[in-house]
Design a protein around this motif. Structure first.
Motif, mmCIF file in Angstrom:
data_model
loop_
_atom_site.group_PDB
_atom_site.id
_atom_site.type_symbol
_atom_site.label_atom_id
_atom_site.label_comp_id
_atom_site.label_asym_id
_atom_site.label_seq_id
_atom_site.Cartn_x
_atom_site.Cartn_y
_atom_site.Cartn_z
ATOM 1 N N LYS A 120 2.977 14.685 -3.376
ATOM 2 C CA LYS A 120 2.667 13.660 -4.369
ATOM 3 C C LYS A 120 2.014 12.459 -3.695
ATOM 4 C CE LYS A 120 3.847 15.468 -8.303
ATOM 5 N NZ LYS A 120 3.505 16.824 -7.817
ATOM 6 N N ILE A 121 0.978 12.714 -2.893
ATOM 7 C CA ILE A 121 0.387 11.638 -2.095
ATOM 8 C C ILE A 121 -0.366 10.616 -2.938
ATOM 9 C CG2 ILE A 121 0.292 13.001 0.016
ATOM 10 C CD1 ILE A 121 -2.667 13.520 -0.521
ATOM 11 N N ILE A 122 -0.875 11.006 -4.098
ATOM 12 C CA ILE A 122 -1.570 10.043 -4.955
ATOM 13 C C ILE A 122 -0.555 9.206 -5.737
ATOM 14 C CG2 ILE A 122 -3.247 9.771 -6.810
ATOM 15 C CD1 ILE A 122 -4.370 10.671 -4.064
ATOM 16 N N VAL A 123 0.522 9.838 -6.188
ATOM 17 C CA VAL A 123 1.635 9.077 -6.787
ATOM 18 C C VAL A 123 2.180 8.072 -5.779
ATOM 19 C CG1 VAL A 123 3.992 9.267 -7.689
ATOM 20 C CG2 VAL A 123 2.255 10.929 -8.385
ATOM 21 N N ASP A 124 2.247 8.476 -4.510
ATOM 22 C CA ASP A 124 2.807 7.619 -3.464
ATOM 23 C C ASP A 124 1.932 6.414 -3.157
ATOM 24 O OD1 ASP A 124 5.063 9.133 -3.073
ATOM 25 O OD2 ASP A 124 4.275 10.233 -1.359
ATOM 26 N N THR A 125 0.636 6.482 -3.478
ATOM 27 C CA THR A 125 -0.279 5.432 -3.038
ATOM 28 C C THR A 125 -0.839 4.627 -4.211
ATOM 29 O OG1 THR A 125 -2.020 7.142 -2.837
ATOM 30 C CG2 THR A 125 -0.810 6.535 -0.839
ATOM 31 N N TYR A 126 -2.095 4.890 -4.627
ATOM 32 C CA TYR A 126 -2.763 3.994 -5.561
ATOM 33 C C TYR A 126 -3.165 4.677 -6.867
ATOM 34 C CZ TYR A 126 -2.841 1.581 -1.139
ATOM 35 O OH TYR A 126 -2.455 1.019 0.043
ATOM 36 N N GLY A 127 -2.576 5.824 -7.135
ATOM 37 C CA GLY A 127 -2.821 6.492 -8.403
ATOM 38 C C GLY A 127 -4.228 7.028 -8.574
ATOM 39 N N GLY A 128 -4.924 7.229 -7.452
ATOM 40 C CA GLY A 128 -6.278 7.767 -7.525
ATOM 41 C C GLY A 128 -7.358 6.729 -7.332
ATOM 42 N N LEU A 129 -7.042 5.447 -7.475
ATOM 43 C CA LEU A 129 -7.992 4.378 -7.131
ATOM 44 C C LEU A 129 -7.936 4.163 -5.621
ATOM 45 C CD1 LEU A 129 -7.677 1.738 -9.960
ATOM 46 C CD2 LEU A 129 -9.773 2.807 -9.160
ATOM 47 N N GLY A 130 -9.069 3.859 -5.035
ATOM 48 C CA GLY A 130 -9.115 3.799 -3.585
ATOM 49 C C GLY A 130 -9.183 5.210 -3.021
ATOM 50 N N SER A 131 -9.292 5.302 -1.716
ATOM 51 C CA SER A 131 -9.411 6.589 -1.043
ATOM 52 C C SER A 131 -8.074 7.000 -0.437
ATOM 53 C CB SER A 131 -10.466 6.500 0.071
ATOM 54 O OG SER A 131 -11.705 6.053 -0.434
ATOM 55 N N HIS A 132 -8.008 8.265 -0.017
ATOM 56 C CA HIS A 132 -6.805 8.776 0.656
ATOM 57 C C HIS A 132 -7.236 9.679 1.795
ATOM 58 C CE1 HIS A 132 -2.864 10.403 1.452
ATOM 59 N NE2 HIS A 132 -2.324 9.657 0.496
ATOM 60 N N GLY A 133 -6.617 9.493 2.952
ATOM 61 C CA GLY A 133 -6.960 10.288 4.120
ATOM 62 C C GLY A 133 -6.357 11.671 4.143
ATOM 63 N N GLY A 134 -5.410 11.956 3.223
ATOM 64 C CA GLY A 134 -4.837 13.286 3.109
ATOM 65 C C GLY A 134 -3.474 13.450 3.728
ATOM 66 N N GLY A 135 -3.038 12.509 4.563
ATOM 67 C CA GLY A 135 -1.741 12.636 5.215
ATOM 68 C C GLY A 135 -0.616 12.102 4.348
ATOM 69 N N ALA A 163 -11.566 -11.558 -1.420
ATOM 70 C CA ALA A 163 -12.156 -10.525 -2.267
ATOM 71 C C ALA A 163 -11.193 -10.225 -3.406
ATOM 72 C CB ALA A 163 -12.428 -9.267 -1.454
ATOM 73 N N SER A 164 -11.717 -9.673 -4.499
ATOM 74 C CA SER A 164 -10.844 -9.254 -5.592
ATOM 75 C C SER A 164 -10.474 -7.785 -5.480
ATOM 76 C CB SER A 164 -11.501 -9.533 -6.948
ATOM 77 O OG SER A 164 -12.747 -8.871 -7.039
ATOM 78 N N ASN A 165 -11.273 -7.010 -4.764
ATOM 79 C CA ASN A 165 -10.963 -5.616 -4.436
ATOM 80 C C ASN A 165 -11.192 -5.426 -2.951
ATOM 81 O OD1 ASN A 165 -10.507 -4.942 -7.086
ATOM 82 N ND2 ASN A 165 -12.466 -3.925 -7.405
ATOM 83 N N CYS A 166 -10.304 -4.689 -2.300
ATOM 84 C CA CYS A 166 -10.478 -4.467 -0.862
ATOM 85 C C CYS A 166 -9.890 -3.117 -0.459
ATOM 86 C CB CYS A 166 -9.800 -5.578 -0.054
ATOM 87 S SG CYS A 166 -10.024 -5.406 1.740
ATOM 88 N N GLU A 167 -10.668 -2.366 0.300
ATOM 89 C CA GLU A 167 -10.185 -1.116 0.875
ATOM 90 C C GLU A 167 -10.390 -1.160 2.389
ATOM 91 O OE1 GLU A 167 -10.434 3.031 -0.900
ATOM 92 O OE2 GLU A 167 -12.161 3.047 0.459
ATOM 93 N N ILE A 168 -9.371 -0.730 3.107
ATOM 94 C CA ILE A 168 -9.400 -0.680 4.565
ATOM 95 C C ILE A 168 -9.298 0.780 5.004
ATOM 96 C CG2 ILE A 168 -8.294 -1.451 6.705
ATOM 97 C CD1 ILE A 168 -9.249 -3.794 5.033
ATOM 98 N N GLN A 169 -10.152 1.188 5.934
ATOM 99 C CA GLN A 169 -9.977 2.483 6.585
ATOM 100 C C GLN A 169 -9.736 2.255 8.070
ATOM 101 O OE1 GLN A 169 -13.065 5.063 8.124
ATOM 102 N NE2 GLN A 169 -12.420 6.709 6.747
ATOM 103 N N ILE A 170 -8.740 2.970 8.615
ATOM 104 C CA ILE A 170 -8.451 2.959 10.054
ATOM 105 C C ILE A 170 -8.400 4.412 10.506
ATOM 106 C CG2 ILE A 170 -6.941 2.071 11.873
ATOM 107 C CD1 ILE A 170 -5.591 0.302 9.725
ATOM 108 N N ALA A 171 -9.050 4.723 11.620
ATOM 109 C CA ALA A 171 -9.060 6.100 12.128
ATOM 110 C C ALA A 171 -8.622 6.118 13.587
ATOM 111 C CB ALA A 171 -10.447 6.722 11.985
#
Length: 384
Positions: free
Chosen positions: A246-261, A292-300
Motif C-alpha cells: 500500500k505504498i500510495i496509501v502510505d504516501t501522497y495518494g498518487g500526487l507526487g512521484s514514488h520511487g517504488g520502495g 513554493a506552494s507545491n514542492c517535490e524532492i527527489q534523492i537518489a
C-alpha cells in the motif's frame, strides 16, 4: 478559461490485510529498536486465512518473541473472533529469519553508506493545514473515523475491522472546489441490512469528516457505501495481506512521484524509508517557508555510498526562486547522508508501528519528526 479536473485517492483501515502485515513488520522493528537501536531489520509479513508468515533479515543481539508481537497486533486491530477466519488466539505464526547479508553490511556498517540503491521522493503542497494533498487527507480521516465508530460499540456495533475509503475531489484551475465522489466500504456482521449500514456510515462517518473541510457540500455529491451490498467476508480470510503493498496509501495518494520502495519493517539504514522521510521533511519546510506552494524532492543513492548521487527540487513553477538555486540551498542546508538523516530525524527509536496505518505523512505528534517545520528560518536565511 476554467480548467477542471478530478483527482482520486484511497485509504484503508488498520484492519485491511495489507495493513495488518505492515503493522506486524513495524512492530517487530520497534521491538528490536527498543533493545538495540542499531539493529538491522528488513522484516516482511504475510497474513492469510488462519496464518501469519514473518520472514526477512534481522541482525541484532536482542531477543524478540515474534509470534507474541504478531498476535498482539492482531488483537489490537480487532481480530478477536474465530468466525472471522483469522484471529489472534488461533492463527499460526511461522517465522523464517536470516541475518543481513555481510555484503550489504560492508557498505552500511563499515562505510556508513546507504543500505541500497534507489530514488526516493517527498512532496508537500498548500491544500491542507498539514501541507498534504486534500484527497488523501480526507480518505485517511474517513478510514480512521470508521475504525473509531467500530471501537465505539454503541453507534455501529456490527462493524468488523476491514475497510476502505476513496475520495474524488473536483479541482478548478488547480484549486480544490468540491467533493465529487466518496466511497466507503466496511466489513460487517451478516445480520445487518445494507440500508442500515449506508444510513449509519453516512451519518456517523462521512458527514462528520467532510464537514471539517472548507469545501462545498451539495446534493450533487456522489456517495457509495458498500457498493456491492455485502461485505461480510473480509480481512486475511478474504484477501492475502503483504507488507509494502500500500505504498500510495502510505504516501501522497498518487500526487507526487514514488520511487517504488516500501517503508514498513525496514530500519532507518534503509534509505527507502529514511530518505523518503527526509525528502518529505525538506519539501514541507520549503512550502512552509513560503518558497513554493507545491514542492517535490527527489534523492537518489548508490548502495554503500554516503552522499546521494543526485538531489532534485521541483516546485512546478510555483517557486519564488529558481529550482536550480533552491536545490543548491537544500544540499547546503540538509545533511543527506544516511547517518545525517537518522540523527536529524531521530530515527533509531521504536516509533514505527503508528506509521503503518493511516499514512506516514501529514501526521501530528512528536515522534513524526519529519513533519516538523523546524528548518523554515534556515531556508529563509540561506535564500536571503
Amino acid at each position: 478559461m476554467s480548467l477542471r479536473r478530478l483527482f482520486t485517492s484511497e485509504s484503508v483501515t488498520e484492519g485491511h490485510p495489507d495493513k495488518i502485515a505492515d503493522q506486524i513488520s513495524d512492530s517487530v522493528l520497534d521491538a528490536v529498536l527498543a533493545k538495540d537501536p542499531h539493529g538491522k531489520v528488513a522484516c516482511e509479513s504475510l497474513v492469510t486465512t488462519g496464518m501469519v508468515f514473518v520472514a526477512g533479515e534481522i541482525t541484532t543481539d536482542a531477543y524478540v518473541d515474534i509470534p507474541n508481537v504478531a498476535r498482539q497486533v492482531i488483537k489490537d486491530v480487532g481480530y478477536s473472533d474465530s468466525c472471522y477466519g483469522f484471529d489472534y488466539e488461533t492463527c499460526a505464526v511461522i517465522t523464517s529469519i536470516d541475518e543481513q547479508s555481510p555484503d550489504i553490511r560492508l557498505g552500511v556498517v563499515d562505510k556508513h553508506g546507504a543500505g541500497d540503491q534507489g530514488m526516493m521522493f517527498g512532496y508537500a503542497c498548500k491544500e491542507t493545514d498539514v501541507l498534504m494533498p486534500l484527497p488523501i487527507v480526507v480518505a485517511h480521516n474517513l478510514t480512521r473515523r470508521l475504525a473509531e465508530v467500530r471501537r465505539d460499540s454503541k453507534s455501529m456495533p456490527y462493524l468488523r475491522p476491514d475497510g476502505k475509503s476513496q475520495v474524488t475531489v473536483d479541482y478548478e484551475n488547480g484549486e480544490p472546489k468540491r467533493f465529487h465522489t466518496v466511497v466507503v466500504s466496511s466489513q460487517h456482521d451478516a445480520e445487518v441490512s445494507v440500508d442500515q449500514i449506508r444510513e449509519d456510515v453516512k451519518k456517523n462517518v462521512v458527514q462528520p469528516v467532510l464537514e471539517k473541510f472548507p469545501l462545498a457540500l451539495d446534493d450533487d455529491l456522489i456517495l457509495y457505501v458498500n457498493p456491492t451490498g455485502r461485505f461480510v467476508e473480509g480481512g486475511p480470510k478474504a484477501d492475502c495481506g503483504l507488507t509494502g503493498r500500500k505504498i500510495i496509501v502510505d504516501t501522497y495518494g498518487g500526487l507526487g512521484s514514488h520511487g517504488g520502495g516500501a517503508f514498513s519493517g525496514k530500519d532507518p539504514s534503509k534509505v527507502d524509508r529514511s530518505a523518503s522521510y527526509a525528502a518529505r521533511h525538506i519539501a514541507k519546510n520549503v512550502v512552509a517557508a513560503g518558497v513554493a506552494s507545491n514542492c517535490e524532492i527527489q534523492i537518489a543513492y548508490a548502495i554503500g555510498e554516503r552522499e546521494p548521487v543526485s538531489v532534485m527540487v521541483d516546485t512546478f513553477g510555483t517557486g519564488t526562486v529558481d529550482d536550480t538555486k533552491l536545490t543548491e540551498v537544500v544540499r547546503k542546508t540538509f545533511d543527506l547522508t544516511p547517518d545525517g538523516i537518522i540523527d536529524r530525524l531521530r530515527l533509531r527509536r521504536p516509533i514505527y508501528r503508528p506509521t503503518a496505518a493511516y499514512g506516514h505523512f501529514g501526521r501530528e505528534g512528536d515522534d513524526f519528526t519529519w513533519e516538523k517545520t523546524d528548518y523554515v528560518d534556515k531556508l529563509k536565511s540561506q535564500l536571503g
